[in-house]
Write an enzyme that holds these catalytic residues in place. Structure first.
Site, PDB file in Angstrom:
ATOM      1  N   LYS A  95      -7.067 -15.199 -12.622  1.00 36.03           N
ATOM      2  CA  LYS A  95      -8.424 -15.271 -12.098  1.00 36.03           C
ATOM      3  C   LYS A  95      -9.126 -13.923 -12.123  1.00 36.03           C
ATOM      4  O   LYS A  95      -8.489 -12.888 -12.288  1.00 36.03           O
ATOM      5  CB  LYS A  95      -8.411 -15.883 -10.699  1.00 36.03           C
ATOM      6  CG  LYS A  95      -7.806 -15.044  -9.610  1.00 36.03           C
ATOM      7  CD  LYS A  95      -7.979 -15.774  -8.278  1.00 36.03           C
ATOM      8  CE  LYS A  95      -8.263 -14.765  -7.208  1.00 36.03           C
ATOM      9  NZ  LYS A  95      -8.124 -15.192  -5.856  1.00 36.03           N
TER      10      LYS A  95
ATOM     11  N   LYS B  70       0.839  -1.207   0.000  1.00 37.89           N
ATOM     12  CA  LYS B  70       0.000   0.000   0.000  1.00 37.89           C
ATOM     13  C   LYS B  70       0.872   1.255   0.000  1.00 37.89           C
ATOM     14  O   LYS B  70       0.558   2.235  -0.685  1.00 37.89           O
ATOM     15  CB  LYS B  70      -0.927   0.007   1.221  1.00 37.89           C
ATOM     16  CG  LYS B  70      -2.183  -0.832   1.041  1.00 37.89           C
ATOM     17  CD  LYS B  70      -3.247  -0.019   0.316  1.00 37.89           C
ATOM     18  CE  LYS B  70      -4.280  -0.852  -0.415  1.00 37.89           C
ATOM     19  NZ  LYS B  70      -5.109  -1.709   0.389  1.00 37.89           N
TER      20      LYS B  70
ATOM     21  N   LYS C 197     -11.135  -7.550  -9.296  1.00 33.30           N
ATOM     22  CA  LYS C 197     -11.559  -6.173  -9.557  1.00 33.30           C
ATOM     23  C   LYS C 197     -10.415  -5.363 -10.181  1.00 33.30           C
ATOM     24  O   LYS C 197     -10.585  -4.710 -11.189  1.00 33.30           O
ATOM     25  CB  LYS C 197     -12.010  -5.535  -8.239  1.00 33.30           C
ATOM     26  CG  LYS C 197     -12.476  -4.103  -8.381  1.00 33.30           C
ATOM     27  CD  LYS C 197     -13.121  -3.628  -7.095  1.00 33.30           C
ATOM     28  CE  LYS C 197     -12.128  -3.136  -6.078  1.00 33.30           C
ATOM     29  NZ  LYS C 197     -11.756  -1.737  -6.223  1.00 33.30           N
TER      30      LYS C 197
END
Ligand code: TRP
Length: 333
Positions: free
Chosen positions: A197, A113, A200
């Site tokens: 896979k 992050k 989002k």
């Protein structure tokens, strides 16, 4: 026998997609029958990325409606919004006193992050695992259903639980275990971009809330190849992925029909995609209709949120009282 307790949090970012549905959500729905489940919307966690008030509100409402539409039953599971349970943030404050800078800085999710949002490396990001531990420990969870990306955070929660117990010479917190589903229950849904896979952030997802037109457009654009030239050849990944999706949403005879066409090299991917799009639509359309209905029913949403908050606060207050007693808080009045 008392049912074991399960806690899981959902960040209110974006829409649920087919991958979430066949991965996590369907298992939540099964779990609510056999466990004492607390499912909550982690709206405080989402503040680490600084959403606008409008986006925060819309996001919370959307996930709540989506989970309800999928079949999470507020009569079976306790479904609540994190910020409605102030006991969680109180426990978080206490847990922060025994969480160390070094160990927090070393977590991969923090490092990721910090790299992704270098201009917003806030303390909430650093202590994200502490808040998550508070979410879990406030209900004395035995199990936490988590995906791979959350394993380290759960490991921290286990560490904090044991540490607190040790410091205060108590057994107030059980050590929460990861809840893993066995192979058959965990369907991995591929994306539409030919590899990997559905996710989002990968931009290859079909949302449950997507309208039929958008679904058709996305499916028709899915990556394939030039088509088989040899009979019975193995399918390259992008084509295999489309078949995997077909297996999930279509009937077996549809799958074998296209399989046979692939094997004798007569397949036209356009036909397969058309069928796939229609079968995805039949699957998602009833869910989408329910999402829309629930989103229009503010009274129902309010009722669910209130009921969840009440149940969650009752459980949370009990734990918090014990914790405060152990720490040595004693009212002087
Ligand atoms: N960190 C989780 C995620 O990003 C969300 C979450 C917050 C959570 N608190 C939790 C998950 C407690 C399980 C238990 O998906």
């Amino acid at each position: 026998m008392k049912k074991p307790t399960v806690v899981s949090g959902i960040r209110p970012t974006g829409y649920l997609h087919l991958g979430n549905y066949f991965g996590a959500v369907r298992n939540f729905i099964r779990m609510q029958n056999d466990y004492n489940c607390y499912f909550f919307i982690a709206d405080i966690h989402s503040l680490t990325t600084h959403p606008t008030p409008e986006n925060l509100q819309a996001g919370v409402k959307q996930v709540l409606a989506e989970y309800l539409a999928c079949g999470i039953d507020p009569e079976k599971a306790t479904i609540f919004i994190q910020s409605d349970v102030p006991e969680i943030t109180e426990l978080y404050t206490f847990m922060n006193m025994n969480a160390y800078l070094g160990e927090l800085e070393r977590t991969t999710s923090f490092k990721d992050k910090a790299r992704q949002q270098p201009d917003n490396v806030n303390a909430g990001l650093l202590t994200y695992p502490v808040l998550m531990a508070a979410d879990i420990l406030i209900h004395k969870a035995h199990f936490v259903p988590v995906g791979k990306d959350q394993e380290q955070n759960l490991e921290m929660a286990r560490k904090f639980a044991k540490r607190f117990n040790r410091i205060y010479n108590s057994e107030v917190f059980p050590t929460p275990k990861p809840f893993t589903f066995d192979g058959a229950d965990m369907i991995k849904v591929p994306g539409l971009d030919g590899s990997g896979k559905m996710g989002k952030s990968e931009g290859n997802a079909i949302n449950l809330y997507e309208d039929p037109k958008a679904i058709r457009k996305k499916v028709m654009r899915a990556v394939t190849d030039a088509g088989p030239t040899e009979p019975n050849s193995t399918k390259p990944e992008p084509v295999e992925n489309l078949f995997t999706l077909l297996k999930i949403v279509s009937t077996p005879d549809v799958v074998s029909h296209f399989d046979a066409q692939y094997n004798d090299c007569s397949i036209r991917y356009g036909d397969l995609k058309k069928q796939l799009a229609e079968d995805i639509i039949s699957y998602t359309e009833p869910i989408r209709t329910r999402i829309i209905d629930i989103l229009h029913d503010d009274e129902y949403l309010a009722k669910v949120a209130r009921m969840g908050a009440e149940k969650a606060r009752e459980s949370a207050a009990k734990t918090l009282n014990e914790v405060k007693g152990l720490i040595g808080f004693k009212r002087l009045f």
